[in-house]
Structure formats: structure tokens, C-alpha cells
Scaffold this active site. Structure first.
Site, short mmCIF file in Angstrom:
data_model
loop_
_atom_site.label_atom_id
_atom_site.label_comp_id
_atom_site.label_asym_id
_atom_site.label_seq_id
_atom_site.Cartn_x
_atom_site.Cartn_y
_atom_site.Cartn_z
N GLU A 265 0.81 -1.22 0.00
CA GLU A 265 0.00 0.00 0.00
C GLU A 265 0.85 1.28 0.00
OE1 GLU A 265 -2.98 -0.41 3.05
OE2 GLU A 265 -3.90 -2.13 2.06
N GLU B 268 -4.95 -8.46 -0.38
CA GLU B 268 -5.66 -8.22 0.88
C GLU B 268 -7.12 -7.96 0.54
OE1 GLU B 268 -4.39 -5.27 3.66
OE2 GLU B 268 -2.26 -5.75 3.41
#
Length: 533
Positions: free
Chosen positions: A159, A305
């Protein structure tokens, strides 16, 4: 309203890939050195068939992979990584290697995120970073063999569009990706590398990263209906363009399609919004189209995820509605991606520190004490499906195991009164309890033909009363740390879904026709030799 599906075991089918069991998430690498973590990994690997596990912190301080001496000498220590990877492989699970965060002596900033103080900053020395990655890859090849390591995946960072996880710009991440990909390919051209591992999907493409290194948008235009907008993955289009222009490899694309909490910019500013119940499937269709039309149409797609929310203190994670959402989203997304990795398999998870109590809304499908939650059964039941799809309707599928001819049907009751993904329940269980009580029973009708006359058929039901240990824990007085006897009772309650065994009739037909409660998941299947319960 009835959920109805019919299939003939002798009819032609189409291939069904279990993308839901390709990969599962875990917290950080050092947690994987604990006995409880390893025992729970073996449990979910056996029951749900997970092939890979992905986690943060492989290069963090507590793995001791790299240090720099005062004279500038780099010292590499792979003993902790070896121990962890050996245990993964012994459990029949491979690493989905997330390369991050920065080792302490390379980090431009230290301790930027999580309770365990991950170094969420790019390395100060890209050449030194690339040398570390090359040495790691060569070490793994020497230890496990090139054929084995070529089956792994290497994802660059986590991320990077969110400031705590990457204290740098988009340009710096792209440069980091290029250095990492080059180092891996120098070690072995067959190693698979991908990214950008961004979070999240955002509405209308306005915050997907089209503008270089925008730190914050001065104005956020509110839409009357955010779900009516097109949602797109952050940075991905720019990432693919950058890699193509520079001849960089992209063996797979990765990002994180949580159906809540979208970022307004690249530096951690968020707006909370629970999206429509079909948001995950819509996002995966968008991603599939984007990759198919990119310079990398053969790249695999891994959503590394995913969960109903990105909070490790969302009590919804402990409830049946989380399990029903998992089944619904995965069955609606068949054929779109190569993996949709549930985040995470265990509450041995410390991004926000330890949970204060046994059921605290942690991400895990198993509590810290080893008690299965309903979502554990969602993945166990998905894993019971066959490798051929025979029939599909809204709320149910029927499959066949090509090796045995056995049939397996899976159905779910996601009440139409809940039009969103399960709303988060933060700060208490009130929202989760309210959503669990929403909806009315529905009729479920599963009709199978082409079975052996008199063949045994098992019906398993997961609902608020079966496969759900939370009410048992509450009846105990909600002990923060259950006694050994209480823990044993909770583990048994968590494992125990309703089992009923019936038989096909003399014509080889079988009919399940019953009313099921809201948020129920029902598996109708024939025993598969050699498969654990």
C-alpha cells in the site's frame, strides 16, 4: 422468495478454479515463528486448502535480515527467514513474498506505522536495497531450488499510496519497483514479480493517481450515490504505463479491494463509506478489463488483501454475516481473478497491538486461542466445492469433482434488506448484532440428479446457532482470557456446524428443500475420499 438450483451429475461442466484458496494473509513475519500461529496455519491449510500465505515485515528489525556496520559494511542474516519459510513449506504452504518494509539501517524514516513500528519509508540506498533483494533471492534458490522458488510470488511493498506505509512519492515507489524487479530477474529470470499493492479502489477515477504526487485534494465533490460511480484501483494505470515505457516486467498485478474506507489522496486521508454488497465483484470486473486491455494482458491478478473492512477492531469479523459475505463475493466473482486473499487467517496479529479480549473484532478467521469463527467455515465450505461448475444462480452453485464424480452445492442467504457489504461494528457489538437480526428466512431448494441410487449426501449448515462460538463465549461471561476448559469448549463450538446425512432415492435423485435463516450458508455434498472435515 426461494433460492433454487438444479443440476445433473452427468451433465457437461466447465472448469472451476478455486481462486479463493490460492492465498491467505497474515500479520507480520515474526508472528509466524510462534507455535500458535503455526498450528493455526496448518489448520486453515488443511481445511481451506490455502496454497500461499502473505505477510508484512519480512525485512523488519525483528527478522534481523540486514544491518550496516559503522564502516559501511552490509551484514546479511537469513536465519530467521529460513526458519519461517522452512515451516511454511513443511505445512504445505508457500510464501507469497511481500518485499518490505525497509530494514532499519536502510530506512529514510523509522517506526512510521503499526504497534510494531514498521519502517514505512523507502530505502535511502536503492543500490543497497537491490543488492539485498538479489542476495535473498539467490539464497532461497540455493536453499530450496530454482524450480520451487519460481512457484513463489514477489510483491513489491504494501500500500505505497498510503503515507504511513510509504513515506515517499509515487515516483519513488515506481523507482523502487524497478530496482526490485531488476534484482529479482538478475537472480533468476523465472522469478515472478508484481505490484503496486495499492489500497484501495476509489470512485470515478478521481483519486486513482492520475496526477503525479498529489498530496491532497482541496475539494472533494460529493456524489449523491457513490455506488453509482465507477470505482478504479489506485495508481494501477500509471504503474502499468510506467513499467511498459521502461521495459519492466509485470508478472502479476496486485491491489486491495476492500469494500469500505477509500483514500482521498496518497497520504492517508480517508473517507469512510460502506459500499454495495456487490462492490467486490464490480471491482474485480473493472480490474480484469483494465489488465486485459493493458500492455500486460497475460499478467495474473492477485488481490493480496481483502475483507469486509480494513479494521482489526471491527466486531463484524466475529459474526456469521462476515462468512456469508465471503461466500457471496467469491461465488459472484468466479473466473475474474487468480486470487482474492482474505486478510487474515489468525488473530495472532498485532498491527494495533494485542486484542484486549478473546473476541475483539480481529481480522482472523480463528481467535488468538484457536477458536474458529464463522468465516473459517466459509473458506472450508468453499474448499469442498469441485473443480467443475455445473450450475450457477443467484445465491447458489453446484459443482462436480472430476476425479470422483461427486457433487457439491453451496448456497447462502444474504438478506436483500442489507444492500451494502456488512457494515462495520466499531467500538462495540451493537451494529453487528443489529445486522445479524436483519432479514427473514428464505426457502432453499437444491435438487441433484445423476447420483448413485442410495448414495449418502451430507448437509452442513452454518448460521447464528451453528459454527458460531461467540454466543457460547458471551454466555460464559465474555472472559477476556478463557480458562483451558472454556477454551476447549469454545473450540468445539466453533468447529461444530450442523451435520445431517441423507440418501439419494432409487433413481439417484436428491432434494434439499428447507427454510434457512438469514446469513446462513449451506453445503450439500458427497464425501470426497481423503478429504478432512
Amino acid at each position: 422468495m426461494t433460492i433454487s438450483i438444479t443440476a445433473d451429475g452427468g451433465a457437461p461442466g466447465e472448469p472451476l478454479v478455486h481462486f479463493w484458496s490460492t492465498c491467505v494473509g497474515a500479520g507480520r513475519a515474526a508472528e509466524g515463528l510462534r507455535a500458535g500461529w503455526q498450528e493455526q496455519l496448518q489448520l486453515v491449510a488443511d481445511a481451506a486448502g490455502f496454497g500461499y500465505v502473505r505477510f508484512h515485515g519480512l525485512l523488519h528489525d525483528d527478522m534481523f535480515v540486514h544491518r550496516r556496520e559503522p564502516d559501511g559494511t552490509d551484514v546479511h542474516n537469513f536465519q530467521y527467514v529460513d526458519d519461517l519459510f522452512d515451516r511454511l513449506l513443511d505445512a504445505g504452504v508457500r510464501p507469497f513474498v511481500e518485499l518490505g518494509f525497509s530494514p532499519p539501517d536502510m530506512a529514510r524514516e523509522q517506526g512510521t506505522t503499526f504497534w510494531w513500528k514498521a519502517n514505512g519509508a523507502p530505502p535511502t540506498d536503492l543500490d543497497g536495497w537491490a543488492e539485498l533483494i538479489r542476495r535473498l533471492a539467490e539464497h532461497w534458490i540455493a536453499r530450496y531450488g530454482a524450480d520451487e522458488v519460481r512457484t513463489w510470488y514477489f510483491e513489491v511493498w504494501n500500500e505505497p499510496n498510503l503515507g504511513p506505509f510509504f513515506r515517499g512519492s509515487k515516483s519513488e515507489y515506481f523507482a523502487l519497483y524497478g530496482a526490485t524487479a531488476g534484482a529479482l530477474k538478475r537472480a533468476d529470470q523465472g522469478l515472478r514479480v508484481g505490484g503496486p499493492a495499492t489500497s484501495n479502489f476509489v470512485p470515478d477515477g478521481r483519486f486513482a493517481g492520475e496526477h503525479e504526487d498529489v498530496s491532497q485534494h482541496a475539494i472533494v465533490r460529493e456524489a449523491e450515490d457513490l455506488d453509482a460511480l465507477e470505482w478504479r484501483p489506485v495508481w494501477l494505470q500509471d504503474f502499468l504505463t510506467y513499467c511498459h515505457q521502461r521495459g519492466l516486467p509485470v508478472d502479476f498485478v496486485s491491489c486491495h479491494p476492500y469494500p469500505t474506507d477509500w483514500a482521498l489522496d496518497g497520504h492517508g486521508v480517508h473517507q469512510q463509506h460502506t459500499r454495495a454488497a456487490d462492490a467486490t465483484t464490480r471491482d474485480l470486473r473493472t480490474l480484469r478489463e483494465l489488465v486485459d486491455n493493458s500492455p500486460y494482458p497475460d499478467a495474473e491478478i492477485h488481490l493480496t488483501e481483502w475483507n469486509s473492512s480494513p479494521s482489526s477492531r471491527d466486531h463484524t469479523h466475529d459474526y456469521p454475516q462476515a462468512a456469508t459475505f465471503v461466500v457471496k463475493a467469491n461465488l459472484e466473482s468466479i473466473g475474474l481473478v487468480d486470487s482474492l486473499a482474505y486478510w487474515v487467517f489468525t488473530d495472532v496479529f498485532e498491527e494495533a497491538g494485542a486484542g484486549d479480549t478473546a473476541f475483539h473484532g480481529g481480522f482472523g478467521m480463528i481467535t488468538f486461542q484457536g477458536v474458529p469463527k464463522p468465516v473459517f467455515h466459509a473458506y472450508r465450505m468453499l474448499n469442498r466445492l469441485g473443480d467443475e461448475l455445473l450450475a450457477r444462480t443467484d445465491g447458489a452453485v453446484v459443482t462436480r469433482h472430476s476425479a470422483t464424480g461427486g457433487l457439491a452445492a453451496l448456497a447462502y442467504h444474504y438478506p436483500p434488506e442489507v444492500t451494502q457489504a456488512p457494515p462495520g461494528s466499531f467500538g462495540g457489538r451493537e451494529t453487528a448484532e443489529r445486522i445479524l437480526a436483519t432479514g427473514s428466512p428464505r426457502r432453499l431448494r437444491v435438487e441433484l440428479a445423476g447420483l448413485r441410487p442410495g448414495a449418502s449426501v451430507t448437509i452442513e449448515t452454518l448460521d447464528a446457532r451453528n459454527g458460531n462460538a461467540l454466543p457460547i463465549w458471551q454466555a460464559m461471561g465474555a472472559p477476556d482470557s478463557p480458562s483451558r476448559q472454556q477454551t476447549a469448549l469454545l473450540r468445539e463450538a466453533g468447529r461444530s456446524v450442523r451435520h445431517v446425512v441423507q440418501q439419494a432415492d432409487e433413481q439417484g435423485r436428491f432434494l434439499f428443500d428447507e427454510e434457512v435463516r438469514p446469513w446462513s450458508v449451506v453445503l450439500v455434498h458427497q464425501p470426497v475420499p481423503g478429504r478432512s472435515r
